[in-house]
Design a protein around this motif. Structure first.
Motif, PDB file in Angstrom:
ATOM      1  N   ALA A 247      83.198  30.768  -2.276  1.00  0.00           N
ATOM      2  CA  ALA A 247      82.489  31.884  -2.913  1.00  0.00           C
ATOM      3  C   ALA A 247      80.979  31.708  -2.846  1.00  0.00           C
ATOM      4  CB  ALA A 247      82.939  32.018  -4.368  1.00  0.00           C
ATOM      5  N   SER A 248      80.528  30.485  -2.576  1.00  0.00           N
ATOM      6  CA  SER A 248      79.094  30.240  -2.462  1.00  0.00           C
ATOM      7  C   SER A 248      78.570  30.846  -1.162  1.00  0.00           C
ATOM      8  CB  SER A 248      78.811  28.730  -2.487  1.00  0.00           C
ATOM      9  OG  SER A 248      77.452  28.483  -2.183  1.00  0.00           O
ATOM     10  N   GLU A 249      77.442  31.517  -1.246  1.00  0.00           N
ATOM     11  CA  GLU A 249      76.878  32.178  -0.052  1.00  0.00           C
ATOM     12  C   GLU A 249      76.414  31.170   0.997  1.00  0.00           C
ATOM     13  OE1 GLU A 249      73.132  34.152  -0.649  1.00  0.00           O
ATOM     14  OE2 GLU A 249      72.735  32.982  -2.466  1.00  0.00           O
ATOM     15  N   HIS A 250      76.206  29.912   0.612  1.00  0.00           N
ATOM     16  CA  HIS A 250      75.704  28.918   1.554  1.00  0.00           C
ATOM     17  C   HIS A 250      76.820  28.094   2.205  1.00  0.00           C
ATOM     18  CE1 HIS A 250      71.552  29.684   0.419  1.00  0.00           C
ATOM     19  NE2 HIS A 250      71.917  29.628  -0.854  1.00  0.00           N
ATOM     20  N   ILE A 251      78.068  28.308   1.766  1.00  0.00           N
ATOM     21  CA  ILE A 251      79.188  27.531   2.316  1.00  0.00           C
ATOM     22  C   ILE A 251      79.968  28.397   3.290  1.00  0.00           C
ATOM     23  CG2 ILE A 251      81.349  26.351   1.771  1.00  0.00           C
ATOM     24  CD1 ILE A 251      80.157  25.501  -0.872  1.00  0.00           C
ATOM     25  N   GLU A 252      80.092  27.906   4.527  1.00  0.00           N
ATOM     26  CA  GLU A 252      80.835  28.646   5.543  1.00  0.00           C
ATOM     27  C   GLU A 252      82.304  28.249   5.602  1.00  0.00           C
ATOM     28  OE1 GLU A 252      78.936  28.259   9.328  1.00  0.00           O
ATOM     29  OE2 GLU A 252      77.538  29.907   8.917  1.00  0.00           O
ATOM     30  N   ALA A 253      82.586  26.970   5.377  1.00  0.00           N
ATOM     31  CA  ALA A 253      83.975  26.514   5.490  1.00  0.00           C
ATOM     32  C   ALA A 253      84.171  25.238   4.694  1.00  0.00           C
ATOM     33  CB  ALA A 253      84.353  26.284   6.951  1.00  0.00           C
ATOM     34  N   VAL A 254      85.390  25.072   4.191  1.00  0.00           N
ATOM     35  CA  VAL A 254      85.806  23.818   3.564  1.00  0.00           C
ATOM     36  C   VAL A 254      86.664  23.108   4.595  1.00  0.00           C
ATOM     37  CG1 VAL A 254      87.065  22.741   1.671  1.00  0.00           C
ATOM     38  CG2 VAL A 254      85.724  24.807   1.257  1.00  0.00           C
ATOM     39  N   LEU A 255      86.110  22.064   5.201  1.00  0.00           N
ATOM     40  CA  LEU A 255      86.772  21.382   6.316  1.00  0.00           C
ATOM     41  C   LEU A 255      87.881  20.454   5.841  1.00  0.00           C
ATOM     42  CD1 LEU A 255      83.543  20.508   8.310  1.00  0.00           C
ATOM     43  CD2 LEU A 255      85.036  22.496   8.593  1.00  0.00           C
ATOM     44  N   GLU A 256      87.694  19.859   4.691  1.00  0.00           N
ATOM     45  CA  GLU A 256      88.693  18.934   4.161  1.00  0.00           C
ATOM     46  C   GLU A 256      88.578  18.905   2.642  1.00  0.00           C
ATOM     47  OE1 GLU A 256      89.481  14.131   4.222  1.00  0.00           O
ATOM     48  OE2 GLU A 256      88.774  15.076   6.068  1.00  0.00           O
ATOM     49  N   LEU A 257      89.708  19.021   1.970  1.00  0.00           N
ATOM     50  CA  LEU A 257      89.725  19.026   0.509  1.00  0.00           C
ATOM     51  C   LEU A 257      90.695  17.963   0.011  1.00  0.00           C
ATOM     52  CD1 LEU A 257      88.902  20.320  -2.223  1.00  0.00           C
ATOM     53  CD2 LEU A 257      90.835  21.886  -1.941  1.00  0.00           C
ATOM     54  N   THR A 258      90.201  17.066  -0.832  1.00  0.00           N
ATOM     55  CA  THR A 258      91.027  16.012  -1.416  1.00  0.00           C
ATOM     56  C   THR A 258      90.958  16.104  -2.925  1.00  0.00           C
ATOM     57  OG1 THR A 258      90.608  14.535   0.461  1.00  0.00           O
ATOM     58  CG2 THR A 258      91.426  13.524  -1.566  1.00  0.00           C
ATOM     59  N   THR A 259      92.103  16.129  -3.580  1.00  0.00           N
ATOM     60  CA  THR A 259      92.147  16.125  -5.041  1.00  0.00           C
ATOM     61  C   THR A 259      93.026  14.974  -5.504  1.00  0.00           C
ATOM     62  OG1 THR A 259      94.056  17.618  -5.148  1.00  0.00           O
ATOM     63  CG2 THR A 259      91.875  18.635  -5.125  1.00  0.00           C
ATOM     64  N   LEU A 260      92.709  14.451  -6.667  1.00  0.00           N
ATOM     65  CA  LEU A 260      93.462  13.315  -7.199  1.00  0.00           C
ATOM     66  C   LEU A 260      93.587  13.439  -8.709  1.00  0.00           C
ATOM     67  CD1 LEU A 260      94.781  10.509  -6.715  1.00  0.00           C
ATOM     68  CD2 LEU A 260      92.511   9.515  -7.137  1.00  0.00           C
ATOM     69  N   VAL A 261      94.817  13.425  -9.202  1.00  0.00           N
ATOM     70  CA  VAL A 261      95.066  13.450 -10.641  1.00  0.00           C
ATOM     71  C   VAL A 261      94.811  12.051 -11.199  1.00  0.00           C
ATOM     72  CG1 VAL A 261      96.784  13.787 -12.442  1.00  0.00           C
ATOM     73  CG2 VAL A 261      96.746  15.310 -10.458  1.00  0.00           C
ATOM     74  N   GLN A 262      93.908  11.942 -12.172  1.00  0.00           N
ATOM     75  CA  GLN A 262      93.586  10.652 -12.775  1.00  0.00           C
ATOM     76  C   GLN A 262      94.083  10.544 -14.212  1.00  0.00           C
ATOM     77  OE1 GLN A 262      89.241  10.896 -11.712  1.00  0.00           O
ATOM     78  NE2 GLN A 262      89.658   8.853 -10.904  1.00  0.00           N
ATOM     79  N   GLY A 263      94.568  11.633 -14.749  1.00  0.00           N
ATOM     80  CA  GLY A 263      95.079  11.663 -16.109  1.00  0.00           C
ATOM     81  C   GLY A 263      95.544  13.069 -16.425  1.00  0.00           C
ATOM     82  N   PRO A 264      96.152  13.279 -17.599  1.00  0.00           N
ATOM     83  CA  PRO A 264      96.640  14.620 -17.955  1.00  0.00           C
ATOM     84  C   PRO A 264      95.546  15.672 -17.956  1.00  0.00           C
ATOM     85  CG  PRO A 264      97.570  12.975 -19.404  1.00  0.00           C
ATOM     86  CD  PRO A 264      96.527  12.270 -18.604  1.00  0.00           C
ATOM     87  N   ARG A 265      94.324  15.292 -18.275  1.00  0.00           N
ATOM     88  CA  ARG A 265      93.220  16.244 -18.330  1.00  0.00           C
ATOM     89  C   ARG A 265      92.017  15.725 -17.565  1.00  0.00           C
ATOM     90  NH1 ARG A 265      96.245  15.541 -22.264  1.00  0.00           N
ATOM     91  NH2 ARG A 265      97.406  17.297 -23.119  1.00  0.00           N
TER      92      ARG A 265
END
Length: 325
Positions: A247-265
């Motif tokens: 949604a940012s006007e300066h970002i053209e693409a997300v090449l790689e996305l990594t997420t990690l759950v570290q706790g319930p919140r």
């Protein structure tokens, strides 16, 4: 679970109360079952006593997990202590296996092989009835919290319980459900022995309780091991995170996305991002800052965001593709 991040800050207190209620209930039930088992000579009642002792130990470990995982990040642990809760919860699953399942299986086999002298089952029936009420109240507390969290996430109760990173609540719900089933099995064993005059029914009930505890220990152990190894946020949440970044006007693409759950919140988000070539260094800095703020607002559980400006051609070159579009 598209809104897995939308949890309020009271969840930790709710989890502690839920586990504390279960621990107090199980401690009293364990003592009553042990006395009733000795008086009646019922192996199923002794198995249920072992079951409640294992549940009590489990809940003590879960309380330790909840408290220790709340410690803030420091120099020695820059990402915090969140995953420590899963270590203690995994040990709690082992306690359920060793303290409950193994004893119940052994006692059931011993009863079938050696037999048992049946005593007056009246005290056992009374204890089972009281235990059913107490376990039912404890289960009601856990289910109420789980349903509330599921509603906030706009997920079904079953889906929430299967995927929730709050394994303390999951453990209470599963163990109390197993406890109610175990009480019915113990009552069935007592009734079968009373009607037939044989301890075989009691032994079979003990074996069934042991198998039930094996299943609960396996489910909880697998859930905690998965979180210790590293589990990403659910797919729909990752898709929303990517959409928020784009949604940012300066970002053209997300090449790689990594997420990690570290706790319930608590969750970590890291991404390789292709910014517009015409964006200035200052604009890229502000775009990173704004993207992090937006992600924290939309997903309160996202505690850390790391964005790596990466040219799209560099990513394609790493993948062995033509670097130029």
């Amino acid at each position: 679970m598209a809104d897995a991040s939308e949890q309020d800050d009271n969840g930790g207190g709710e989890s502690t109360f839920t586990v504390l209620v279960a621990a107090v209930a199980n401690l009293g039930i364990a003592l009553a079952k042990a006395v009733a088992g000795v008086i009646s000579g019922s192996s199923a009642m002794l198995s249920e006593a072992a079951h409640s002792v294992a549940d009590t130990v489990t809940e003590v470990m879960l309380l330790a997990a909840l408290k220790r995982s709340e410690k803030p990040a420091d120099e020695g642990h820059p990402l915090g202590y969140g995953p420590e809760r899963y270590i203690w919860a995994l040990l709690a699953a082992v306690a359920t296996f060793v303290g409950g399942a193994v004893f119940s299986l052994y006692d059931g086999i011993h009863t079938l092989v050696a037999g048992e002298e049946l005593g007056d089952p009246l005290i056992s029936y009374i204890v089972l009835a009281v235990a059913f009420l107490l376990e039912g109240y404890s289960l009601r507390t856990g289910v109420r919290q789980a349903r509330g969290e599921a509603k906030r996430m706009k997920a079904s109760f079953k889906l929430y319980l299967r995927h929730t990173p709050d394994t303390a609540v999951k453990a209470v719900v599963l163990e109390d459900s197993a406890a109610l089933v175990g009480l019915l099995l113990a009552a069935g064993g007592l009734l079968g022995g009373q009607l037939s005059g044989s301890g075989v029914w009691d032994g079979i009930a003990s074996l069934c309780i042991g198998v039930l505890l094996l299943y609960v220990a396996w489910v909880l152990g697998r859930s905690n091991a998965e979180l210790l190894i590293g589990r990403p946020l659910p797919g729909p949440v990752r898709e929303r995170i990517q959409a928020e970044l784009l949604a940012s006007e300066h970002i053209e693409a997300v090449l790689e996305l990594t997420t990690l759950v570290q706790g319930p919140r608590e969750a970590l988000v890291a991404a390789k991002v292709d910014f517009r070539d015409v964006s200035t260094a200052a604009q890229i800095e502000w775009a990173c800052e704004q993207a992090e703020q937006r992600l924290r607002e939309v997903f309160p559980m996202v505690s850390r965001v790391y964005l790596d400006p990466t040219p799209g051609y560099a990513q394609r070159r790493e993948e062995g593709l033509n670097p130029w579009p």
